[in-house]
Design an enzyme around this catalytic site. Structure first.
Site, PDB file in Angstrom:
ATOM      1  N   ARG A  71       0.855  -1.196   0.000  1.00 63.71           N
ATOM      2  CA  ARG A  71       0.000   0.000   0.000  1.00 63.71           C
ATOM      3  C   ARG A  71       0.887   1.241   0.000  1.00 63.71           C
ATOM      4  O   ARG A  71       1.822   1.352   0.788  1.00 63.71           O
ATOM      5  CB  ARG A  71      -0.886  -0.015   1.249  1.00 63.71           C
ATOM      6  N   ARG A 140      -1.453   6.481   9.686  1.00 65.66           N
ATOM      7  CA  ARG A 140      -1.702   5.958   8.342  1.00 65.66           C
ATOM      8  C   ARG A 140      -1.805   7.107   7.325  1.00 65.66           C
ATOM      9  O   ARG A 140      -1.582   8.263   7.656  1.00 65.66           O
ATOM     10  CB  ARG A 140      -2.989   5.128   8.342  1.00 65.66           C
ATOM     11  N   LYS A 203      -3.303   1.455  15.279  1.00 61.99           N
ATOM     12  CA  LYS A 203      -3.246   2.347  14.115  1.00 61.99           C
ATOM     13  C   LYS A 203      -3.872   3.698  14.435  1.00 61.99           C
ATOM     14  O   LYS A 203      -4.709   3.830  15.326  1.00 61.99           O
ATOM     15  CB  LYS A 203      -3.948   1.702  12.922  1.00 61.99           C
ATOM     16  N   LYS A 205      -5.426   7.329  12.464  1.00 64.57           N
ATOM     17  CA  LYS A 205      -5.905   7.842  11.182  1.00 64.57           C
ATOM     18  C   LYS A 205      -6.325   9.308  11.292  1.00 64.57           C
ATOM     19  O   LYS A 205      -6.949   9.700  12.277  1.00 64.57           O
ATOM     20  CB  LYS A 205      -7.074   7.006  10.676  1.00 64.57           C
ATOM     21  N   CYS A 425     -14.762  -3.075   1.090  1.00 66.62           N
ATOM     22  CA  CYS A 425     -13.361  -3.419   1.333  1.00 66.62           C
ATOM     23  C   CYS A 425     -12.971  -4.603   0.453  1.00 66.62           C
ATOM     24  O   CYS A 425     -13.805  -5.191  -0.242  1.00 66.62           O
ATOM     25  CB  CYS A 425     -13.150  -3.743   2.809  1.00 66.62           C
ATOM     26  N   CYS A 431      -7.739 -10.951   1.945  1.00 63.89           N
ATOM     27  CA  CYS A 431      -7.641 -10.447   3.313  1.00 63.89           C
ATOM     28  C   CYS A 431      -7.762 -11.598   4.314  1.00 63.89           C
ATOM     29  O   CYS A 431      -8.766 -12.316   4.323  1.00 63.89           O
ATOM     30  CB  CYS A 431      -8.724  -9.406   3.590  1.00 63.89           C
ATOM     31  N   CYS A 470     -15.654  -8.062   7.441  1.00 63.27           N
ATOM     32  CA  CYS A 470     -15.467  -8.353   8.858  1.00 63.27           C
ATOM     33  C   CYS A 470     -15.808  -7.087   9.633  1.00 63.27           C
ATOM     34  O   CYS A 470     -16.099  -6.056   9.027  1.00 63.27           O
ATOM     35  CB  CYS A 470     -14.032  -8.811   9.123  1.00 63.27           C
ATOM     36  N   CYS A 474     -13.062  -1.343   7.498  1.00 65.78           N
ATOM     37  CA  CYS A 474     -12.327  -0.728   6.385  1.00 65.78           C
ATOM     38  C   CYS A 474     -13.246  -0.120   5.330  1.00 65.78           C
ATOM     39  O   CYS A 474     -12.887   0.859   4.698  1.00 65.78           O
ATOM     40  CB  CYS A 474     -11.400  -1.755   5.737  1.00 65.78           C
TER      41      CYS A 474
END
Length: 549
Positions: A71, A140, A203, A205, A425, A431, A470, A474
């Site tokens: 990514r 991110r 993470k 964002k 996603c 994934c 899930c 995302c």
């Protein structure tokens, strides 16, 4: 207190180096060593395997079909023509040919084999692109409202994405040593005041919205920044904190949350405030339970007032009262638009963000031809679409002809509003966290939803439908008017009732349902909506008014 993966990485990985170099040399396996599988995320990559082939390979006693997703770190989502050409060549030579536009305004490539990672990174480096910190427990990709029609304000706000990204980058040289064969630097040069002896608990964002646009879904981020413009001048930003959509099925201690407003700061103080919020999360975030490690839980545990005081103390800046702003648009503005400088922009619909060449549409051929001409740049949106941008008036017809030739204008014009607003996603087949399909399934579900909408004369409704494989969020499904969250293969939780502009989350409506019940439920809801909705009332607002959830 247990040590978190992020802390362990910092202490044992030699500044994100670990044994990655040795792992890459092992030609007997497509995977890398287990400790390096977590470490490589900080370099912007995930080790994955083709889940469609697991059973077949297991029967043959073969190793899983391992490959890597890479990514890019692309603050604000802008690619030059030269960078697009490099991206195209890499996708053709080293990866799956499909270029995936993500909901964080960047791209990811799948199917990169282990021995092709270094050539891929080196190819990107030649055009000043990198993947460092695109994944992992760090900041991110920083997003910003995509459409430049508000230039020069857009250009000024856009510049903050790069500033914030640079401010919060890890200081290690490991990325450049391992993938680009650069020389080591001294420990003193690698001293990292932000991450110190640990990374973030989870993470992190950040998104910047330019009213009236909220295409970035600002309030779903750890830090949501709203540009405040008065008399065509940027005076500062409203700052919100604590957004995040991930949750865990069956764990009520986890939940989606929108960011809470902290207040207004001048534009000169933005970076100090962002840094102070980041260090507060670094020091106060939960490192005992990874599921409770995001900033949203830190704020709820400390209390918003205590959190705000801590940020003010660290930054030396007092929040002012938030300034007035109005958000009215979250979807992308398709087709041609022109800015004050006379430059043209074409926003193309890219279903599920999958840039590929098919029978009816050839995205890659078109974009390659446009990039080769050098007469446009490329901007990604958080709704997984692409803007062919910065086109001079004298070049507009040429670019339009290319878009027409390869079917891009046709598919953009003919796609229904519900299809153009849909987001998903990646999920299966790559994934490892996916419980259900998303991007491979949602287009066919939209086919059937369109039939229901047409049945009740709702085919022009700007309805937002999103799907995630899930509960990690995302695809931002819990911020959609109709959201689907995968629970098992072919089964989803159905959520409804978010607003159309991203300031209210939806609520769980039905659990573990399959397609027949999904369509039956939507038929009942949309029939009632068509009969009883108020003039111009969005579906999500109708659901709330009628107390359906």
């Amino acid at each position: 207190m247990a040590e978190t993966p992020a802390e362990k990485i910092k202490k044992e990985s030699h500044g994100l180096r670990g044994t990655l170099a040795e792992s890459l040399l092992d030609e007997h396996t497509g995977q890398i060593r287990e400790p390096d599988q977590l470490l490589i995320k900080f370099h912007g990559m995930y080790m994955q395997d083709d889940r469609d082939r697991r059973e077949e390979r297991a029967e043959k006693k073969l190793e899983r079909a391992y490959s890597y997703m890479i990514r890019l770190r692309l603050p604000g989502g802008l690619l030059t023509a030269q960078q697009w050409l490099a991206l195209h060549e890499v996708s053709e030579q080293y990866a799956s040919p499909v270029i995936k536009i993500t909901t964080r305004q960047t791209i990811q490539l799948h199917g990169v084999l282990k021995h092709n990672i270094k050539p891929t990174i080196k190819e990107f480096d030649t055009v000043k692109l990198d993947s460092i910190a695109a994944c992992g427990d760090v900041n991110r990709n920083v997003t910003v409202s995509a459409h430049p029609r508000f230039s020069p304000i857009h250009e000024e706000v856009f510049s903050y994405a790069e500033k914030i990204s640079k401010l919060l980058l890890p200081k290690t040289n490991a990325y450049y040593e391992i993938w680009l064969d650069k020389e080591k630097i001294s420990a003193e040069q690698e001293k990292d005041e932000l991450y110190q002896d640990r990374y973030f608990p989870r993470k992190f964002k950040i998104a910047i919205a330019i009213p009236p646009y909220n295409d970035v879904d600002a309030f779903t981020n750890d830090i949501g920044i709203i540009a405040i413009i008065e008399n065509n001048k940027l005076i500062g930003f409203n700052i919100s904190a604590g957004g995040g959509l991930g949750m865990t099925h069956g764990n009520p201690a986890t939940y989606p949350r929108l960011a809470s407003m902290l207040g207004f700061v001048s534009k000169d103080d933005l970076l100090k405030i962002v840094y102070a919020i980041a260090t507060t999360q670094r020091d106060f975030g939960d490192r005992s339970d990874r599921k409770l490690a995001r900033l949203k839980y830190t704020i709820d545990r400390l209390g918003i007032d205590a959190f705000k005081k801590e940020v003010e103390a660290r930054s030396g800046i007092k929040f002012q009262d938030e300034k007035n702003y109005v958000l009215t648009i979250r979807h992308d503005e398709y087709g041609w638009h022109q800015n004050h400088e006379g430059l043209y922009y074409y926003t193309a619909f890219v279903e599920m963000g999958r840039v590929y060449d098919g029978d009816k549409i050839q995205f890659k051929k078109a974009f390659y031809e446009i990039a080769t001409s050098g007469k446009a740049q490329f901007r990604f949106t958080c709704n997984q679409n692409i803007i062919i941008s910065d086109i001079k008036a004298e070049d507009k017809n040429e670019i339009e002809a290319v878009l027409q030739q390869y079917g891009i204008i046709q598919v953009t014009k003919t796609a229904s509003p519900v299809r153009r607003n849909a987001v998903a996603c990646v999920a299966f087949n790559t994934c490892p966290l996916a419980l259900a399909e998303a991007q491979r399934y949602l287009p066919s579900l939209i086919d059937k939803i369109e039939i229901v909408l047409n049945k009740y004369n709702l085919n022009n409704e700007e309805l937002s439908v999103r799907m995630t494989g899930c509960p990690n969020g995302c695809g931002r499904s819990v911020a959609a008017e109709i959201g689907f969250v995968g629970t098992a293969y072919g089964k989803y939780n159905m959520h409804i009732g978010a607003d159309a502009i991203g300031k209210r989350l939806n609520k769980l409506y039905k659990e573990n349902i399959e397609e027949p019940e999904i369509l039956e439920s939507l038929d009942v809801l949309l029939k009632d909506f068509s009969i009883n909705k108020n003039f111009n009332e969005p579906f999500g607002d109708y659901v709330l008014r009628k107390k359906i959830v």
